[in-house]
Write a protein that holds these residues in place. Structure first.
Motif, PDB file in Angstrom:
ATOM      1  N   ALA A 105       0.824  -1.216   0.000  1.00  0.00           N
ATOM      2  CA  ALA A 105       0.000   0.000   0.000  1.00  0.00           C
ATOM      3  C   ALA A 105       0.854   1.260   0.000  1.00  0.00           C
ATOM      4  O   ALA A 105       0.329   2.365  -0.053  1.00  0.00           O
ATOM      5  CB  ALA A 105      -0.925  -0.004   1.212  1.00  0.00           C
ATOM      6  N   GLY A 106       2.183   1.084   0.067  1.00  0.00           N
ATOM      7  CA  GLY A 106       3.067   2.249   0.011  1.00  0.00           C
ATOM      8  C   GLY A 106       3.509   2.764   1.358  1.00  0.00           C
ATOM      9  O   GLY A 106       4.072   3.854   1.454  1.00  0.00           O
ATOM     10  N   VAL A 107       3.275   1.976   2.413  1.00  0.00           N
ATOM     11  CA  VAL A 107       3.666   2.407   3.752  1.00  0.00           C
ATOM     12  C   VAL A 107       5.182   2.272   3.906  1.00  0.00           C
ATOM     13  O   VAL A 107       5.726   1.179   3.760  1.00  0.00           O
ATOM     14  CB  VAL A 107       2.936   1.571   4.824  1.00  0.00           C
ATOM     15  CG1 VAL A 107       3.464   1.892   6.220  1.00  0.00           C
ATOM     16  CG2 VAL A 107       1.435   1.825   4.757  1.00  0.00           C
ATOM     17  N   LYS A 108       5.839   3.395   4.175  1.00  0.00           N
ATOM     18  CA  LYS A 108       7.301   3.401   4.327  1.00  0.00           C
ATOM     19  C   LYS A 108       7.711   3.557   5.783  1.00  0.00           C
ATOM     20  O   LYS A 108       8.831   3.235   6.181  1.00  0.00           O
ATOM     21  CB  LYS A 108       7.919   4.538   3.513  1.00  0.00           C
ATOM     22  CG  LYS A 108       7.468   4.547   2.066  1.00  0.00           C
ATOM     23  CD  LYS A 108       8.626   4.742   1.119  1.00  0.00           C
ATOM     24  CE  LYS A 108       8.191   4.713  -0.338  1.00  0.00           C
ATOM     25  NZ  LYS A 108       7.795   3.360  -0.789  1.00  0.00           N
ATOM     26  N   SER A 109       6.816   4.105   6.577  1.00  0.00           N
ATOM     27  CA  SER A 109       7.068   4.256   8.010  1.00  0.00           C
ATOM     28  C   SER A 109       5.724   4.245   8.710  1.00  0.00           C
ATOM     29  O   SER A 109       4.674   4.420   8.085  1.00  0.00           O
ATOM     30  CB  SER A 109       7.821   5.565   8.296  1.00  0.00           C
ATOM     31  OG  SER A 109       7.038   6.679   7.900  1.00  0.00           O
ATOM     32  N   VAL A 110       5.753   3.996  10.002  1.00  0.00           N
ATOM     33  CA  VAL A 110       4.530   4.059  10.797  1.00  0.00           C
ATOM     34  C   VAL A 110       4.658   5.173  11.816  1.00  0.00           C
ATOM     35  O   VAL A 110       5.775   5.489  12.223  1.00  0.00           O
ATOM     36  CB  VAL A 110       4.247   2.709  11.511  1.00  0.00           C
ATOM     37  CG1 VAL A 110       3.746   1.685  10.538  1.00  0.00           C
ATOM     38  CG2 VAL A 110       5.463   2.209  12.293  1.00  0.00           C
ATOM     39  N   PRO A 111       3.558   5.765  12.242  1.00  0.00           N
ATOM     40  CA  PRO A 111       2.194   5.478  11.827  1.00  0.00           C
ATOM     41  C   PRO A 111       1.881   5.988  10.421  1.00  0.00           C
ATOM     42  O   PRO A 111       2.456   6.973   9.985  1.00  0.00           O
ATOM     43  CB  PRO A 111       1.356   6.217  12.863  1.00  0.00           C
ATOM     44  CG  PRO A 111       2.197   7.357  13.311  1.00  0.00           C
ATOM     45  CD  PRO A 111       3.614   6.839  13.268  1.00  0.00           C
ATOM     46  N   ALA A 112       0.977   5.287   9.740  1.00  0.00           N
ATOM     47  CA  ALA A 112       0.530   5.698   8.415  1.00  0.00           C
ATOM     48  C   ALA A 112      -0.937   5.350   8.259  1.00  0.00           C
ATOM     49  O   ALA A 112      -1.413   4.360   8.812  1.00  0.00           O
ATOM     50  CB  ALA A 112       1.345   5.005   7.335  1.00  0.00           C
ATOM     51  N   LEU A 113      -1.625   6.190   7.501  1.00  0.00           N
ATOM     52  CA  LEU A 113      -3.046   5.966   7.242  1.00  0.00           C
ATOM     53  C   LEU A 113      -3.230   5.749   5.744  1.00  0.00           C
ATOM     54  O   LEU A 113      -2.853   6.606   4.945  1.00  0.00           O
ATOM     55  CB  LEU A 113      -3.851   7.195   7.691  1.00  0.00           C
ATOM     56  CG  LEU A 113      -5.376   7.074   7.602  1.00  0.00           C
ATOM     57  CD1 LEU A 113      -5.901   6.181   8.730  1.00  0.00           C
ATOM     58  CD2 LEU A 113      -6.028   8.451   7.693  1.00  0.00           C
ATOM     59  N   VAL A 114      -3.781   4.591   5.377  1.00  0.00           N
ATOM     60  CA  VAL A 114      -4.111   4.340   3.977  1.00  0.00           C
ATOM     61  C   VAL A 114      -5.591   4.670   3.799  1.00  0.00           C
ATOM     62  O   VAL A 114      -6.450   4.107   4.478  1.00  0.00           O
ATOM     63  CB  VAL A 114      -3.804   2.887   3.578  1.00  0.00           C
ATOM     64  CG1 VAL A 114      -4.214   2.634   2.123  1.00  0.00           C
ATOM     65  CG2 VAL A 114      -2.311   2.601   3.759  1.00  0.00           C
ATOM     66  N   THR A 115      -5.867   5.631   2.931  1.00  0.00           N
ATOM     67  CA  THR A 115      -7.239   6.127   2.781  1.00  0.00           C
ATOM     68  C   THR A 115      -8.056   5.158   1.936  1.00  0.00           C
ATOM     69  O   THR A 115      -7.498   4.298   1.248  1.00  0.00           O
ATOM     70  CB  THR A 115      -7.244   7.516   2.118  1.00  0.00           C
ATOM     71  OG1 THR A 115      -6.826   7.377   0.756  1.00  0.00           O
ATOM     72  CG2 THR A 115      -6.326   8.478   2.848  1.00  0.00           C
ATOM     73  N   GLY A 175       7.247   7.508  13.560  1.00  0.00           N
ATOM     74  CA  GLY A 175       7.485   6.621  14.690  1.00  0.00           C
ATOM     75  C   GLY A 175       8.620   5.666  14.409  1.00  0.00           C
ATOM     76  O   GLY A 175       9.610   5.636  15.123  1.00  0.00           O
ATOM     77  N   ALA A 176       8.503   4.921  13.326  1.00  0.00           N
ATOM     78  CA  ALA A 176       9.505   3.910  13.003  1.00  0.00           C
ATOM     79  C   ALA A 176       9.435   3.599  11.511  1.00  0.00           C
ATOM     80  O   ALA A 176       8.366   3.630  10.900  1.00  0.00           O
ATOM     81  CB  ALA A 176       9.238   2.631  13.806  1.00  0.00           C
ATOM     82  N   SER A 177      10.590   3.317  10.931  1.00  0.00           N
ATOM     83  CA  SER A 177      10.619   2.892   9.533  1.00  0.00           C
ATOM     84  C   SER A 177      10.160   1.445   9.435  1.00  0.00           C
ATOM     85  O   SER A 177      10.146   0.710  10.430  1.00  0.00           O
ATOM     86  CB  SER A 177      12.038   3.010   8.980  1.00  0.00           C
ATOM     87  OG  SER A 177      12.850   2.029   9.586  1.00  0.00           O
ATOM     88  N   MET A 178       9.798   1.026   8.237  1.00  0.00           N
ATOM     89  CA  MET A 178       9.408  -0.367   8.049  1.00  0.00           C
ATOM     90  C   MET A 178      10.589  -1.285   8.370  1.00  0.00           C
ATOM     91  O   MET A 178      10.398  -2.390   8.880  1.00  0.00           O
ATOM     92  CB  MET A 178       8.917  -0.589   6.616  1.00  0.00           C
ATOM     93  CG  MET A 178       7.602   0.109   6.334  1.00  0.00           C
ATOM     94  SD  MET A 178       6.263  -0.377   7.446  1.00  0.00           S
ATOM     95  CE  MET A 178       5.579  -1.770   6.545  1.00  0.00           C
ATOM     96  N   ALA A 179      11.805  -0.830   8.066  1.00  0.00           N
ATOM     97  CA  ALA A 179      12.991  -1.637   8.396  1.00  0.00           C
ATOM     98  C   ALA A 179      13.086  -1.850   9.911  1.00  0.00           C
ATOM     99  O   ALA A 179      13.419  -2.948  10.375  1.00  0.00           O
ATOM    100  CB  ALA A 179      14.247  -0.954   7.866  1.00  0.00           C
ATOM    101  N   ASP A 180      12.770  -0.802  10.677  1.00  0.00           N
ATOM    102  CA  ASP A 180      12.795  -0.936  12.140  1.00  0.00           C
ATOM    103  C   ASP A 180      11.750  -1.953  12.603  1.00  0.00           C
ATOM    104  O   ASP A 180      11.997  -2.745  13.522  1.00  0.00           O
ATOM    105  CB  ASP A 180      12.489   0.413  12.816  1.00  0.00           C
ATOM    106  CG  ASP A 180      13.614   1.420  12.652  1.00  0.00           C
ATOM    107  OD1 ASP A 180      14.768   0.992  12.449  1.00  0.00           O
ATOM    108  OD2 ASP A 180      13.337   2.623  12.720  1.00  0.00           O
TER     109      ASP A 180
END
Lengths: 77, 77
Positions: free
Chosen positions: A48-58, A69-74
């Motif tokens: 969905a294109g989330v590269k870091s959190v928090p993220a909201l997919v509409t 908050g944190a990268s996906m790698a984290d």
């Protein structure tokens, strides 16, 4: 209406943003997914294109990265 | 309900995020401020904790930085 999905990983920034987003959009309009706990959904978030959190997919598929908050790698590490 | 304030500077990332936020929260619940054009409101945005645009300041005063369009230094420069 299709729900938005809020991806987070339980970090303090995530929890704060979750409260704000639910306050703005309404709890019934958001699915909250902790990808730190529910790791089977990490790949879905990345698609969905989330590269870091928090993220909201509409509902129309756009990804809004909120604060940091944190990268996906984290999250995966 | 007190309105949120969406600060932006007209950048493409800002315009995209504005559409998403208005779709989620409703146009009647958000005041949209272009601090690139309305420069008198830059200091107000900074006091609210806005470090980059686009950003949404919630009715309870929290600042959500959304994606990344431009830093406040870019807007002022």
């Amino acid at each position: 209406m299709k729900k938005s999905i809020f991806y987070h990983a339980g970090c303090p920034v995530c929890v704060s943003a979750e409260h704000d987003i639910i306050g703005l959009v309404g709890a019934n309009n958001v699915e909250v997914v902790n990808i730190g706990e529910d790791r089977s959904r990490i790949s879905e978030a990345e698609k969905a294109g989330v590269k870091s959190v928090p993220a909201l997919v509409t509902p129309n598929g756009n990804t809004l990265h909120i604060n940091y908050g944190a990268s996906m790698a984290d999250v995966k590490g």
